[in-house]
Design a protein around this motif. Structure first.
Motif, PDB file in Angstrom:
ATOM      1  N   ILE A 138      -1.642   4.942 -20.750  1.00 45.85           N
ATOM      2  CA  ILE A 138      -0.628   5.772 -20.429  1.00 45.85           C
ATOM      3  C   ILE A 138      -0.971   7.167 -20.916  1.00 45.85           C
ATOM      4  CG2 ILE A 138       1.770   6.279 -20.679  1.00 45.85           C
ATOM      5  CD1 ILE A 138       2.123   3.115 -21.074  1.00 45.85           C
ATOM      6  N   LYS A 139      -1.091   8.187 -20.339  1.00 44.75           N
ATOM      7  CA  LYS A 139      -1.317   9.446 -20.841  1.00 44.75           C
ATOM      8  C   LYS A 139      -0.318  10.048 -21.528  1.00 44.75           C
ATOM      9  CE  LYS A 139      -3.673  13.859 -19.593  1.00 44.75           C
ATOM     10  NZ  LYS A 139      -4.811  13.470 -20.860  1.00 44.75           N
ATOM     11  N   TYR A 140       0.947   9.890 -21.102  1.00 40.56           N
ATOM     12  CA  TYR A 140       2.301  10.549 -21.679  1.00 40.56           C
ATOM     13  C   TYR A 140       3.494   9.876 -21.229  1.00 40.56           C
ATOM     14  CZ  TYR A 140       5.528  14.082 -23.444  1.00 40.56           C
ATOM     15  OH  TYR A 140       6.564  14.711 -24.186  1.00 40.56           O
ATOM     16  N   LEU A 141       4.313   9.439 -22.124  1.00 40.25           N
ATOM     17  CA  LEU A 141       5.423   8.823 -21.736  1.00 40.25           C
ATOM     18  C   LEU A 141       6.746   9.143 -22.567  1.00 40.25           C
ATOM     19  CD1 LEU A 141       7.009   7.130 -19.554  1.00 40.25           C
ATOM     20  CD2 LEU A 141       6.363   5.218 -20.993  1.00 40.25           C
ATOM     21  N   GLU A 142       7.737   9.746 -22.197  1.00 38.34           N
ATOM     22  CA  GLU A 142       8.684  10.085 -23.018  1.00 38.34           C
ATOM     23  C   GLU A 142      10.165   9.537 -22.530  1.00 38.34           C
ATOM     24  OE1 GLU A 142      11.507  14.105 -23.901  1.00 38.34           O
ATOM     25  OE2 GLU A 142       9.199  14.249 -24.294  1.00 38.34           O
ATOM     26  N   LEU A 143      10.565   8.578 -23.337  1.00 43.04           N
ATOM     27  CA  LEU A 143      11.829   7.784 -22.903  1.00 43.04           C
ATOM     28  C   LEU A 143      12.982   8.475 -24.214  1.00 43.04           C
ATOM     29  CD1 LEU A 143      10.603   4.175 -22.383  1.00 43.04           C
ATOM     30  CD2 LEU A 143      10.748   6.156 -20.711  1.00 43.04           C
ATOM     31  N   LYS A 160       1.620   9.005 -26.332  1.00 43.57           N
ATOM     32  CA  LYS A 160       0.563   9.945 -25.887  1.00 43.57           C
ATOM     33  C   LYS A 160      -0.791   9.145 -25.833  1.00 43.57           C
ATOM     34  CE  LYS A 160       2.594  14.005 -27.486  1.00 43.57           C
ATOM     35  NZ  LYS A 160       2.488  15.329 -28.286  1.00 43.57           N
ATOM     36  N   ASP A 161      -1.519   9.108 -24.717  1.00 44.47           N
ATOM     37  CA  ASP A 161      -2.794   8.509 -24.607  1.00 44.47           C
ATOM     38  C   ASP A 161      -2.952   7.134 -25.090  1.00 44.47           C
ATOM     39  OD1 ASP A 161      -3.928  11.041 -23.410  1.00 44.47           O
ATOM     40  OD2 ASP A 161      -3.817  11.894 -25.588  1.00 44.47           O
ATOM     41  N   VAL A 162      -2.022   6.164 -25.082  1.00 44.45           N
ATOM     42  CA  VAL A 162      -2.179   4.952 -25.574  1.00 44.45           C
ATOM     43  C   VAL A 162      -2.860   4.114 -24.497  1.00 44.45           C
ATOM     44  CG1 VAL A 162       0.142   5.258 -26.724  1.00 44.45           C
ATOM     45  CG2 VAL A 162       0.050   4.451 -24.482  1.00 44.45           C
ATOM     46  N   VAL A 163      -3.718   3.184 -25.132  1.00 41.93           N
ATOM     47  CA  VAL A 163      -4.411   2.134 -24.171  1.00 41.93           C
ATOM     48  C   VAL A 163      -4.148   0.678 -25.018  1.00 41.93           C
ATOM     49  CG1 VAL A 163      -6.835   1.407 -23.664  1.00 41.93           C
ATOM     50  CG2 VAL A 163      -6.169   3.994 -23.890  1.00 41.93           C
ATOM     51  N   LYS A 164      -3.888  -0.220 -24.070  1.00 43.51           N
ATOM     52  CA  LYS A 164      -3.935  -1.467 -24.241  1.00 43.51           C
ATOM     53  C   LYS A 164      -5.044  -2.389 -23.623  1.00 43.51           C
ATOM     54  CE  LYS A 164      -1.801  -5.103 -26.285  1.00 43.51           C
ATOM     55  NZ  LYS A 164      -1.824  -5.139 -27.805  1.00 43.51           N
ATOM     56  N   GLU A 194      -5.415   2.270 -28.974  1.00 46.01           N
ATOM     57  CA  GLU A 194      -5.646   3.808 -29.054  1.00 46.01           C
ATOM     58  C   GLU A 194      -4.250   4.423 -28.676  1.00 46.01           C
ATOM     59  OE1 GLU A 194      -8.800   4.982 -26.434  1.00 46.01           O
ATOM     60  OE2 GLU A 194      -9.991   3.142 -26.644  1.00 46.01           O
ATOM     61  N   GLY A 195      -4.628   5.863 -29.186  1.00 40.08           N
ATOM     62  CA  GLY A 195      -3.460   6.712 -28.833  1.00 40.08           C
ATOM     63  C   GLY A 195      -2.339   6.825 -29.852  1.00 40.08           C
ATOM     64  N   THR A 196      -1.212   7.382 -29.496  1.00 47.68           N
ATOM     65  CA  THR A 196      -0.379   7.761 -30.505  1.00 47.68           C
ATOM     66  C   THR A 196       1.309   7.314 -30.151  1.00 47.68           C
ATOM     67  OG1 THR A 196       0.206   9.916 -29.965  1.00 47.68           O
ATOM     68  CG2 THR A 196      -1.399   9.462 -31.949  1.00 47.68           C
ATOM     69  N   MET A 197       1.994   6.693 -30.826  1.00 42.42           N
ATOM     70  CA  MET A 197       3.192   6.202 -30.416  1.00 42.42           C
ATOM     71  C   MET A 197       4.364   6.675 -31.628  1.00 42.42           C
ATOM     72  SD  MET A 197       5.079   2.502 -29.626  1.00 42.42           S
ATOM     73  CE  MET A 197       5.012   1.785 -31.433  1.00 42.42           C
TER      74      MET A 197
END
Length: 202
Positions: free
Chosen positions: A24-29, A9-13, A59-62
């Motif tokens: 990436i705003k949202y990604l579910e695998l 959710k809302d991850v930034v590299k 940034e963001g959560t994983m």
């Protein structure tokens, strides 16, 4: 509904100079086989190293559901001074899994197993790590970053079949490839594409 193995959710590299590489705003695998495509240099390998815990997102959560992760790249995991079979035995021991040598007959000739890794072809070397795909009911996540690129098509198809079996056991498998995607009607997979705008699932 399949269980999410990786949730972003809302991850930034970013690069070292803080320029955004991707966000990436949202990604579910979930427990599925994914083929990950995108042009060279777009950030696929960095993304995969981040979800495997080798790098971090700024940034963001994983959330990663699982601890047993198999991460292989386009580099051999073998030691040059060991034979192919000695390397395979070692890597199985390091991962705490039992080697069934009968499985190796599907991907190696008998004489090939006794060749020193430094004298083996690149394809033979790459199959050392891929031999871990035979392990049943073990992996939570499998990541192959161009690992299959230099492996012969017959062996590559065997590994695709093994990946399909592992996902049926609950594994999330991600394969980066520039090869033509498999056309077998028996292989179920989802395509992920990375570009400058982020990641999309087809």
């Amino acid at each position: 509904m399949k269980e999410a193995k990786i949730l972003l959710k809302d991850v930034v590299k970013t690069y070292k100079d803080q320029t955004v590489m991707f966000s990436i705003k949202y990604l579910e695998l979930s427990q599925n086989l994914y083929f990950f495509t995108g042009q060279n240099g777009i950030g696929k390998s960095v993304f995969l190293r981040s979800i495997c815990g080798i790098e971090t997102f700024e940034e963001g959560t994983m959330k990663v559901n699982g601890e047993k992760i198999l991460y292989l790249t386009d580099k051999s995991v073998g030691f040059n001074y060991l034979t192919v079979i000695e390397n395979i035995e070692l890597i199985h021991k390091l991962h705490g899994v039992v080697l069934n040598t009968e499985n190796l007959t599907h991907i190696y000739g008998k004489k090939q197993l006794n060749v020193l890794a430094r004298n083996a072809s690149l394809g033979m070397q790459m199959k050392i790590g891929c031999s871990l795909l035979f392990i049943k009911d073990h992996w939570d996540i499998i990541v192959l970053d161009e690992t299959l690129a230099n492996i012969d098509k017959e062996s590559r198809d065997i590994f695709y079949d093994l990946l399909d079996k592992r996902t049926s056991e609950g594994t999330c498998a991600i394969v980066v490839t520039h090869n033509e995607l498999p056309s077998s009607n028996n292989l179920s997979y989802t395509k992920i594409t990375m570009n400058k705008e982020g990641i999309s699932i087809v």
